[in-house]
Design an enzyme around this catalytic site. Sequence first.
Site: not given
Lengths: 130, 422
Positions: B28, B103, B127
């Site tokens: 990420k 996310s 997330s």
Amino acid sequence: MGPRKNPGSAFGASADGRGYRADPLFETLTPGPKVDLDMSEQRVETDDVEHVAGLARVDLDEGDAERFVDQFADILEAFDALEDVPDVDRDVELTNVMRPDEERASLSQDDALANAPDSEDGYFKGPNVS
Amino acid sequence: MARDAFITEAEIAGNESGPLADATVAVKDNISTQGVPTTCGSAMLEEYVPPYDATVVEHLLDAGATIVGKTNMDEFGMGTTTETSAFGPTENPAAPGHVPGGSSGGSAAAVADGEADLALGSDTGGSVRCPAAFCGVVGIKPTYGLVSRYGLVSYANSLEQIGPIAPTVEEAAELLDVIAGPDPNDATTRDEGADSEYAAAADGDVDGLEIGIPTELLDGAHEGVVETFWDAIDELEAQGASTHEVSLPSLEHAVEAYYVIAMSEASSNLARFDGVRYGQGGGFDGNWNETFARARRDGFGDEVVRRILLGTYALSAGYHEKYYDQAQAARAWVKQDFDEALDDADVLASPTMPIPPFELGESLDDPMTMYLADANTTPVNLADLPAISVPAGETDGLPVGLQLVGPAFGEETIVRAGSALA
């Protein structure tokens, strides 16, 4: 319970910690005259959004405050449900984590400055402070 | 198709040998990679190149993994759809036309589409689990303190953990074994993960497992999601687990408490972006405050500005008692409710998300709708507990996730339970 004293800072808890329930008066966001204002009950005004943006150092674009104002009212209305939360014992088991204060390697000055938009003589370069 | 899963494609080779020597891992884009841009999905950090690796990245490379890119995400982790990214949306490979969740949407999409074997996400209020559920893969949110956050760009530091995403529970647990453990650079880490063998717990043995089902997490959920959830529970029962329903009244206030705490912490954590040390600058017209304020509006998207403003408001004089203090009281209540429920159950089960994946663009202009989708995941972060999302099936062709919550540092328990399904 009488009206709360203006705490003048974010640390001014009322004696019982729940003063707002009995007292509809709220302070403005900065120390100053107390105003009968509750964003969530009286709907948020664009002035309120602009004021908070000033505190947060965000220079709103034209139209931002108008766009945010209704969203903030909805969100704060949802947050108001927190009034119903009871006080529970908080048996927090937290301990400080310490280490010896010994010299050790850190970023080089060049690495630390590599992402700065501007620098001069090995220092960060910023705008005038005032 | 999942090219849009990445903000930056790269090839960072790790050690020649190690438990992940044959594995490709997507990371990420809020996890620092030395010499490789780390944007947090924000225009503010479009040019930012970290001078050091996050601890989890060091662990990945030591374990032999090859990092194949930095994945798309909601800006600074603030979103449930990956649509608040400054670099555009990511499509869900498991449900075309729909969001991948967020996310960590790029990480889940990369795994779902085979662009990477494994991925790292971060989970502040769901997330990792939300995109895992929406993309039909496995995601684990570790107990707070199990995994180092050193090098993770902070959004709400008291809530977030880095966690693995993988096609199966066993692979996710293998990745968790690699990243778990204490770190002198993160004083909130604990020793429990030091010599973990979570992957060994993925034996699928749920005989005698007691599953509590919090009724509050089914109320109001999408009908097809609830049906799929009960089908998965039936399957666990068929393998020897037993279930009982339990009420956790505090959960009705968890979303509000989460958002007040997360926004408050965000307003403080994101104060560092002044456009002087890193990030997009505001030029030198005007004084410090004016320049700083202009850089922040130019660099941040709407959702980030919303959260900074609301967090500033919730912490301000006259309001912090009403919002921030009450949110902390709710957090203590949620913890207490979970602890009591876990006295009578090995794990607690719910749908990971109360709804199937949104269509692309559906929720962007309605923040409250997006926030309410986090009803089942945010309580776990408030309680600092571990949770796993495993694929439970589909409703109308859209993936549904099953969430299993365990006691603090009970990662083996949720891995074992989850491995009965995936």
